[in-house]
Write a protein that holds these residues in place. Structure first.
Motif, PDB file in Angstrom:
ATOM      1  N   UNK A   1      89.238  64.350  61.152  1.00 11.32           N
ATOM      2  CA  UNK A   1      89.144  65.526  62.037  1.00 11.32           C
ATOM      3  C   UNK A   1      90.489  66.258  62.017  1.00 11.32           C
ATOM      4  N   UNK A   2      90.528  67.389  61.287  1.00 12.15           N
ATOM      5  CA  UNK A   2      91.802  68.107  61.113  1.00 12.15           C
ATOM      6  C   UNK A   2      91.820  69.470  61.794  1.00 12.15           C
ATOM      7  N   UNK A   3      90.695  69.870  62.392  1.00 10.19           N
ATOM      8  CA  UNK A   3      90.654  71.206  63.001  1.00 10.19           C
ATOM      9  C   UNK A   3      91.559  71.227  64.225  1.00 10.19           C
ATOM     10  N   UNK A   4      92.479  72.166  64.250  1.00 13.26           N
ATOM     11  CA  UNK A   4      93.410  72.234  65.384  1.00 13.26           C
ATOM     12  C   UNK A   4      94.107  73.585  65.398  1.00 13.26           C
TER      13      UNK A   4
ATOM     14  N   UNK B   1      90.354  74.054  71.569  1.00 10.01           N
ATOM     15  CA  UNK B   1      90.084  73.537  70.219  1.00 10.01           C
ATOM     16  C   UNK B   1      90.597  72.101  70.091  1.00 10.01           C
ATOM     17  N   UNK B   2      91.831  71.861  70.556  1.00 11.32           N
ATOM     18  CA  UNK B   2      92.440  70.550  70.305  1.00 11.32           C
ATOM     19  C   UNK B   2      91.871  69.464  71.213  1.00 11.32           C
TER      20      UNK B   2
ATOM     21  N   UNK C   1      87.294  65.802  71.690  1.00  9.16           N
ATOM     22  CA  UNK C   1      86.309  65.118  72.540  1.00  9.16           C
ATOM     23  C   UNK C   1      84.917  65.186  71.898  1.00  9.16           C
ATOM     24  N   UNK C   2      84.551  66.385  71.408  1.00  9.44           N
ATOM     25  CA  UNK C   2      83.228  66.544  70.774  1.00  9.44           C
ATOM     26  C   UNK C   2      83.082  65.632  69.560  1.00  9.44           C
ATOM     27  N   UNK C   3      84.135  65.554  68.751  1.00 11.81           N
ATOM     28  CA  UNK C   3      84.076  64.706  67.544  1.00 11.81           C
ATOM     29  C   UNK C   3      83.929  63.236  67.964  1.00 11.81           C
TER      30      UNK C   3
ATOM     31  N   UNK D   1      98.185  68.653  74.108  1.00  9.98           N
ATOM     32  CA  UNK D   1      96.853  68.392  73.529  1.00  9.98           C
ATOM     33  C   UNK D   1      96.898  67.226  72.537  1.00  9.98           C
ATOM     34  N   UNK D   2      98.020  67.057  71.834  1.00 13.04           N
ATOM     35  CA  UNK D   2      98.088  65.960  70.860  1.00 13.04           C
ATOM     36  C   UNK D   2      98.224  64.609  71.580  1.00 13.04           C
ATOM     37  N   UNK D   3      98.986  64.561  72.690  1.00 11.56           N
ATOM     38  CA  UNK D   3      99.043  63.314  73.477  1.00 11.56           C
ATOM     39  C   UNK D   3      97.637  62.996  73.993  1.00 11.56           C
ATOM     40  N   UNK D   4      96.938  64.020  74.485  1.00 15.10           N
ATOM     41  CA  UNK D   4      95.576  63.806  74.999  1.00 15.10           C
ATOM     42  C   UNK D   4      94.674  63.262  73.890  1.00 15.10           C
ATOM     43  N   UNK D   5      94.811  63.813  72.694  1.00 12.03           N
ATOM     44  CA  UNK D   5      94.006  63.338  71.562  1.00 12.03           C
ATOM     45  C   UNK D   5      94.267  61.867  71.274  1.00 12.03           C
TER      46      UNK D   5
END
Ligand SMILES: NC(=O)c1ccc[n+]([C@@H]2O[C@H](COP(=O)([O-])OP(=O)(O)OC[C@H]3O[C@@H](n4cnc5c(N)ncnc54)[C@H](O)[C@@H]3O)[C@@H](O)[C@H]2O)c1
Length: 324
Positions: free
Chosen positions: A77-80, A96-97, A102-104, A149-153
């Protein structure tokens, strides 16, 4: 070698990393076993050698549909939205991030995927972390929306692993240098632009101070890191969505001098803009001991090798472009 990955979906395949990852994966797993997705940018070149689907990560149903259609078992998953672009539109970056990720993950949980790989970033670090060799395990209090957003990911990835047993993996990449596809609006874009400008205009104004030193990596190391992490045995992993991966660390002036050594007419100056603030909030280098121990991570390109290869390949590409 192929591990449990048989049908692989690369979301965000037209981006800087995706456009190169797809061809490496297709070499290893077969052209029709690697499906790329695009959103706003139409795919071109060798991306069209295999299946490509249009997909917006904010549309969870569509992700599920594509996974079903190709019987996908693994996802990169690279979309960001990257750091600089994210700072100019934090609301879009969040959507998006965070919602995209979450969707993925939800599709991964519901459709029982084997593996989901999601790159993280040095953007997770904030001003409190040690500047040199930022540890894997440290306080994560980023000051940019991208970092938030990256920490959340990362936290979501680890949550889905612990709660649902979904095999989510991720590494914190430094700024990526490459010649195939332009970067998509990050803080380390200067490290790519400098090469284009040195070859085309013989001059570049860096948008950061000359002493700005950040962790960086050449694309062949980046795609190899993603594939090696994806192929590692799960039992060997002590981390999941949040491995530091380190390679190069040099200042903007070091890079300018390395280019001038090879293109003596190259001139440069430094005119920091708003991206300086993001750069100043990130460490100079990362400690990646866990990645080296757990899955054998080892970078191959140093500053000199990277600069030689970048100039050769970029000249070839720009010459070819001119001939067309
Ligand atoms: N390039 C770097 O220097 C770098 C460094 C560290 C981490 N990363 C991470 O690596 C990943 C890939 O980065 P990249 O450099 O290839 O980024 P990029 O900006 O070049 O590409 C991102 C891709 O995402 C797509 N995208 C954006 N919004 C979308 C949406 N709503 N639906 C579907 N697709 C959408 C874009 O079309 C683009 O193709 C990201 O997670 C990024 O955070 C990149």
């Amino acid at each position: 070698m192929a591990g449990q990955m048989k049908k692989i979906l690369v979301i965000g395949a037209t981006g800087q990393i995706g456009s190169e990852l797809v061809s490496h994966l297709r070499e290893d797993y077969g052209e029709n076993s690697v499906i790329g997705t695009y959103n706003n940018t139409d795919p071109s070149g060798d991306l069209l050698d295999g299946p490509m689907e249009k997909l917006d990560v904010l549309n969870a149903g569509r992700i599920g549909e594509v996974v079903d259609k190709y019987e996908v078992d693994s996802v990169f998953h690279l979309a960001a939205i990257l750091s600089a672009k994210g700072e100019s539109n934090p609301q879009l970056a969040f959507k998006v991030n965070v919602m995209g990720t979450f969707n993925v993950l939800e599709v991964g949980r519901k459709q029982q995927l084997n593996r989901i790989v999601i790159p993280s970033s040095i953007g997770v670090f904030g001003p409190e972390v040690p500047r040199e060799k930022a540890p894997n395990e440290t306080v994560l209090r980023p000051t940019s929306m991208y970092g938030v957003t990256k920490v959340t990911g990362e936290l979501l990835g680890n949550y889905y692993f612990n709660k649902y047993g979904l095999d989510v993996r991720g590494a914190r990449f430094p700024g990526i240098i490459s010649y195939k596809t332009l970067p998509g609006g990050g803080t380390t874009d200067y490290a790519v632009e400098a090469f284009y400008k040195a070859i085309e205009d013989r001059h570049y104004s860096f948008f950061v101070r000359e002493d700005t030193r950040l962790p960086l990596m050449y694309m062949p190391d980046c795609t190899r890191a993603l594939i090696e992490l994806a192929q590692a045995d799960l039992e060997d992993l002590n981390y999941h969505a949040d491995y530091n991966v380190s390679s190069l660390s040099f200042s903007a002036r070091d890079l300018a001098e390395a280019i001038r050594k090879r293109i003596p007419e190259f001139s440069f100056d430094f005119q920091p803009d708003e991206r300086q603030e993001i750069a100043d909030s990130w460490p100079n280098s990362m400690d990646d001991t866990p990645a080296r121990k757990d899955w054998g991570w080892q970078p191959r390109f140093g500053l000199e090798e990277m600069t030689d290869d970048m100039i050769d390949k970029l000249k070839e590409k720009l010459d070819e472009h001119e001939r067309k």
